[in-house]
Motif scaffolding. Structure first.
Motif, mmCIF file in Angstrom:
data_model
loop_
_atom_site.group_PDB
_atom_site.id
_atom_site.type_symbol
_atom_site.label_atom_id
_atom_site.label_comp_id
_atom_site.label_asym_id
_atom_site.label_seq_id
_atom_site.Cartn_x
_atom_site.Cartn_y
_atom_site.Cartn_z
ATOM 1 N N ALA A 1 0.841 -1.216 0.000
ATOM 2 C CA ALA A 1 0.000 0.000 0.000
ATOM 3 C C ALA A 1 0.867 1.255 0.000
ATOM 4 O O ALA A 1 0.590 2.208 -0.737
ATOM 5 C CB ALA A 1 -0.923 -0.012 1.218
ATOM 6 N N PHE B 1 1.009 3.982 -2.940
ATOM 7 C CA PHE B 1 0.708 5.387 -2.633
ATOM 8 C C PHE B 1 1.846 6.281 -3.126
ATOM 9 O O PHE B 1 1.617 7.316 -3.760
ATOM 10 C CB PHE B 1 0.522 5.551 -1.121
ATOM 11 C CG PHE B 1 0.256 6.969 -0.712
ATOM 12 C CD1 PHE B 1 1.278 7.794 -0.289
ATOM 13 C CD2 PHE B 1 -1.030 7.480 -0.759
ATOM 14 C CE1 PHE B 1 1.036 9.111 0.078
ATOM 15 C CE2 PHE B 1 -1.285 8.796 -0.391
ATOM 16 C CZ PHE B 1 -0.247 9.607 0.031
ATOM 17 N N PHE C 1 1.508 9.059 -5.980
ATOM 18 C CA PHE C 1 1.781 10.450 -5.607
ATOM 19 C C PHE C 1 2.865 11.033 -6.519
ATOM 20 O O PHE C 1 2.763 12.179 -6.971
ATOM 21 C CB PHE C 1 2.218 10.517 -4.143
ATOM 22 C CG PHE C 1 2.384 11.915 -3.637
ATOM 23 C CD1 PHE C 1 3.632 12.499 -3.538
ATOM 24 C CD2 PHE C 1 1.278 12.669 -3.277
ATOM 25 C CE1 PHE C 1 3.774 13.802 -3.089
ATOM 26 C CE2 PHE C 1 1.407 13.972 -2.822
ATOM 27 C CZ PHE C 1 2.672 14.531 -2.725
ATOM 28 N N ASP D 1 1.329 11.830 -9.832
ATOM 29 C CA ASP D 1 0.517 13.046 -9.701
ATOM 30 C C ASP D 1 1.384 14.294 -9.660
ATOM 31 O O ASP D 1 1.059 15.314 -10.256
ATOM 32 C CB ASP D 1 -0.296 13.000 -8.404
ATOM 33 C CG ASP D 1 -1.549 12.165 -8.544
ATOM 34 O OD1 ASP D 1 -2.006 11.637 -7.525
ATOM 35 O OD2 ASP D 1 -2.068 12.047 -9.668
ATOM 36 N N LEU E 1 -3.444 16.398 -7.596
ATOM 37 C CA LEU E 1 -2.709 15.666 -6.546
ATOM 38 C C LEU E 1 -3.660 14.784 -5.753
ATOM 39 O O LEU E 1 -4.699 15.260 -5.291
ATOM 40 C CB LEU E 1 -2.055 16.669 -5.603
ATOM 41 C CG LEU E 1 -0.668 17.170 -5.991
ATOM 42 C CD1 LEU E 1 -0.175 18.155 -4.958
ATOM 43 C CD2 LEU E 1 0.299 16.024 -6.124
ATOM 44 N N GLY E 2 -3.309 13.524 -5.598
ATOM 45 C CA GLY E 2 -4.098 12.625 -4.763
ATOM 46 C C GLY E 2 -4.945 11.654 -5.555
ATOM 47 O O GLY E 2 -5.318 10.599 -5.043
ATOM 48 N N LEU E 3 -5.246 11.990 -6.824
ATOM 49 C CA LEU E 3 -6.135 11.116 -7.615
ATOM 50 C C LEU E 3 -5.505 9.748 -7.863
ATOM 51 O O LEU E 3 -6.115 8.717 -7.568
ATOM 52 C CB LEU E 3 -6.421 11.772 -8.969
ATOM 53 C CG LEU E 3 -7.721 12.545 -9.122
ATOM 54 C CD1 LEU E 3 -7.891 12.998 -10.561
ATOM 55 C CD2 LEU E 3 -8.916 11.711 -8.723
ATOM 56 N N SER F 1 -2.882 8.459 -6.389
ATOM 57 C CA SER F 1 -2.505 7.753 -5.166
ATOM 58 C C SER F 1 -3.728 7.092 -4.523
ATOM 59 O O SER F 1 -3.627 5.965 -4.030
ATOM 60 C CB SER F 1 -1.789 8.692 -4.192
ATOM 61 O OG SER F 1 -2.482 9.870 -4.044
ATOM 62 N N ALA F 2 -4.887 7.775 -4.550
ATOM 63 C CA ALA F 2 -6.102 7.175 -3.985
ATOM 64 C C ALA F 2 -6.469 5.900 -4.741
ATOM 65 O O ALA F 2 -6.762 4.856 -4.134
ATOM 66 C CB ALA F 2 -7.253 8.172 -4.050
ATOM 67 N N ALA F 3 -6.423 5.969 -6.088
ATOM 68 C CA ALA F 3 -6.793 4.805 -6.900
ATOM 69 C C ALA F 3 -5.756 3.691 -6.744
ATOM 70 O O ALA F 3 -6.106 2.506 -6.717
ATOM 71 C CB ALA F 3 -6.921 5.216 -8.362
ATOM 72 N N VAL G 1 -3.832 3.019 -4.064
ATOM 73 C CA VAL G 1 -3.982 2.357 -2.755
ATOM 74 C C VAL G 1 -5.189 1.412 -2.780
ATOM 75 O O VAL G 1 -5.127 0.288 -2.278
ATOM 76 C CB VAL G 1 -4.112 3.407 -1.624
ATOM 77 C CG1 VAL G 1 -4.474 2.743 -0.309
ATOM 78 C CG2 VAL G 1 -2.812 4.184 -1.470
ATOM 79 N N MET G 2 -6.272 1.903 -3.408
ATOM 80 C CA MET G 2 -7.473 1.062 -3.513
ATOM 81 C C MET G 2 -7.147 -0.219 -4.290
ATOM 82 O O MET G 2 -7.542 -1.319 -3.878
ATOM 83 C CB MET G 2 -8.583 1.857 -4.225
ATOM 84 C CG MET G 2 -9.920 1.178 -4.250
ATOM 85 S SD MET G 2 -10.652 1.013 -2.617
ATOM 86 C CE MET G 2 -11.396 2.608 -2.410
ATOM 87 N N THR H 1 -5.039 -2.703 -2.329
ATOM 88 C CA THR H 1 -5.812 -3.393 -1.290
ATOM 89 C C THR H 1 -6.428 -4.686 -1.822
ATOM 90 O O THR H 1 -6.595 -5.653 -1.094
ATOM 91 C CB THR H 1 -6.914 -2.452 -0.760
ATOM 92 O OG1 THR H 1 -6.296 -1.239 -0.391
ATOM 93 C CG2 THR H 1 -7.653 -3.038 0.414
ATOM 94 N N LEU I 1 -13.650 9.729 -8.447
ATOM 95 C CA LEU I 1 -13.062 10.863 -7.721
ATOM 96 C C LEU I 1 -12.876 12.068 -8.642
ATOM 97 O O LEU I 1 -12.970 13.215 -8.222
ATOM 98 C CB LEU I 1 -11.711 10.467 -7.113
ATOM 99 C CG LEU I 1 -11.775 9.572 -5.883
ATOM 100 C CD1 LEU I 1 -10.388 9.069 -5.514
ATOM 101 C CD2 LEU I 1 -12.376 10.310 -4.698
ATOM 102 N N ASP I 2 -12.616 11.794 -9.913
ATOM 103 C CA ASP I 2 -12.373 12.882 -10.864
ATOM 104 C C ASP I 2 -13.662 13.539 -11.327
ATOM 105 O O ASP I 2 -13.718 14.749 -11.504
ATOM 106 C CB ASP I 2 -11.613 12.314 -12.080
ATOM 107 C CG ASP I 2 -11.094 13.415 -12.992
ATOM 108 O OD1 ASP I 2 -10.831 14.518 -12.484
ATOM 109 O OD2 ASP I 2 -10.933 13.170 -14.192
#
Lengths: 162, 274
Positions: free
Chosen positions: A45, A49, A53, A56, A63-65, A67-69, A71-72, A75, A124-125
């Motif tokens: 994870a 991330f 990052f 991004d 920023l964050g888009l 990394s969020a996807a 990490v998901m 998982t 998210l986008d």
């Protein structure tokens, strides 16, 4: 080394390849698939991330888009490999490749993970700004484009032992 | 004991997942309202370094296209000069001196784009000019081929522009042939926009030109925006015009920031009336 090359390719894709509003082209799911399965979930994870990052930060992104996807997706790597490949076999593999698990298993495995990545990223986008039809169309077209690219890279680069 | 350590591992994994996703979501939230450019100042300065390098490569690759645009712009300016020359021949010397002594309504600050996003829902542009060059929040950004956006935030050396390729942004536009005006917004796809709230009785045809109306303190009037490609009736009360914009946002590099010389005065009167 291979992951670094893919990160550079991903940055080039983000910065120089315009695929229109409906297609989001990404190598990030493949980068996550290429990380050794021997890593524990926390390490996987954190690596995902960091890679998300980094992409991004240096590319044309919010920023964050990524990394969020990422990490998901990370998982679900292990649960999905258990479902699609089978538990015993996937525990033995350093990372599943086409030659190890066969085309159809690998196709299912990468399909699920790509979809998890794309759904997270696109929701998210776009959620709240775009109609559901646009979002569904974007997910569908992006999936087709990405799965072709992932299979192509898997056959040409990842199918060998590094 | 073994079961407990397994439970702790699961708990820690869930906590880590939530933490990483939480950080990502906070980043996205901050970034989507990055109109607050200063909050993300540090991150942006790192990013702008990479953007500058990337943009230099892109500029080098687009040299030919850029030259063609400049040639076209030169041609347009030459045509305008010849029209003005003809006009000057027709007016008396006194009239010409009287006109020349006044200051224009607008002044322009030339700027170069160092970052241009075009494939997002809310696109933005970063310019290489900032408050040191006289740029302020709320100023318009244009080229000879249309409007580009509105300055949202300014640092000493850079400006963050909310691009017109933004579904929540509108500009007051008019039909050149009859001066009927309405808000123009981007459709979210390609170079297409729509002009809304046009009275139903208006005579408008496909191929008509749309330009800025000048009914705002941000953009000068009569900047060509695009051509009408479709005319649709909305609920039987108004017309909605489909517009193909002249501005090619993918080939943008050189722009002008618009300073309305009377903007502050206009805003002051507006504020007093409110």
């Amino acid at each position: 080394m291979l992951i670094a090359v893919m990160i550079i390719i991903q940055i080039i894709i983000c910065d120089y390849i315009y695929t229109g509003p409906y297609i989001h082209l990404t190598l990030l799911p493949l980068i996550i698939l290429s990380i050794s399965a021997e890593h524990s979930y926390p390490r996987l994870a954190l690596i995902s991330f960091a890679v998300g990052f980094l992409i991004d930060l240096v590319s044309d992104g919010i920023l964050g888009l990524n990394s969020a996807a990422a990490v998901m997706t990370a998982t679900f790597v292990r649960p999905i490999s258990y479902i699609t490949i089978n538990r015993e076999r996937s525990d033995k593999l350093e990372r599943p490749t086409l030659s190890d698990v066969g085309f159809f298993r690998y196709f299912r495995y990468s399909t699920y993970l790509t979809l998890i990545f794309l759904i997270t990223y696109i929701l998210l986008d776009c959620a709240g700004f775009r109609p559901a039809s646009f979002i569904l169309m974007r997910i569908a077209l992006s999936y087709v484009a990405n799965i072709i690219m992932i299979l192509f890279v898997s056959v040409t680069l990842l199918n060998k032992r590094y | 004991m073994r079961r407990n350590s397994r439970l702790i591992k699961i708990f820690l994994s869930i906590a880590l997942f939530l933490l990483l996703e939480g950080i990502s979501v906070i980043l996205i939230t901050n970034n989507s309202i990055i109109q607050k450019y200063r909050i993300m100042g540090f991150t942006r300065s790192v990013q702008s370094f990479f953007w500058k390098q990337g943009e230099s490569v892109r500029y080098f690759l687009n040299y030919k296209k850029e030259n063609r645009l400049l040639e076209a712009e030169n041609r347009l300016l030459k045509e305008r000069i010849s029209i003005l020359k003809k006009y000057l021949e027709d007016v008396s010397a006194e009239e010409a001196i009287a006109h020349a002594s006044g200051t224009g309504d607008y002044t322009f600050i030339p700027a170069t784009i160092i970052k241009n996003s075009i494939n997002k829902q809310h696109n933005y542009i970063i310019l290489n000019v900032g408050s040191n060059n006289g740029v302020e929040e709320g100023m318009g950004v244009i080229t000879s081929w249309g409007i580009v956006g509105i300055v949202d935030a300014v640092s000493p050396r850079f400006s963050y522009v909310s691009s017109f390729l933004n579904t929540s942004q509108s500009v007051s536009a008019k039909i050149v042939s009859n001066d009927v005006f309405g808000p123009m917004v981007w459709t979210g796809v390609g170079n297409r926009a729509v002009v809304r709230e046009i009275p139903i009785h208006t005579e408008v045809y496909i191929g008509d030109t749309i330009s800025t109306s000048g009914y705002s303190a941000i953009f000068p009037p009569d900047i060509p925006l695009g051509i009408v490609t479709s005319v649709d009736e909305v609920n039987g009360v108004a017309l909605e015009l489909g517009v193909e914009m002249f501005q090619n946002f993918r080939a943008l590099r050189l722009v002008d920031v618009v300073i309305n010389n009377y903007g502050k005065e206009i805003n002051m009167i507006e504020n007093e009336m409110e």
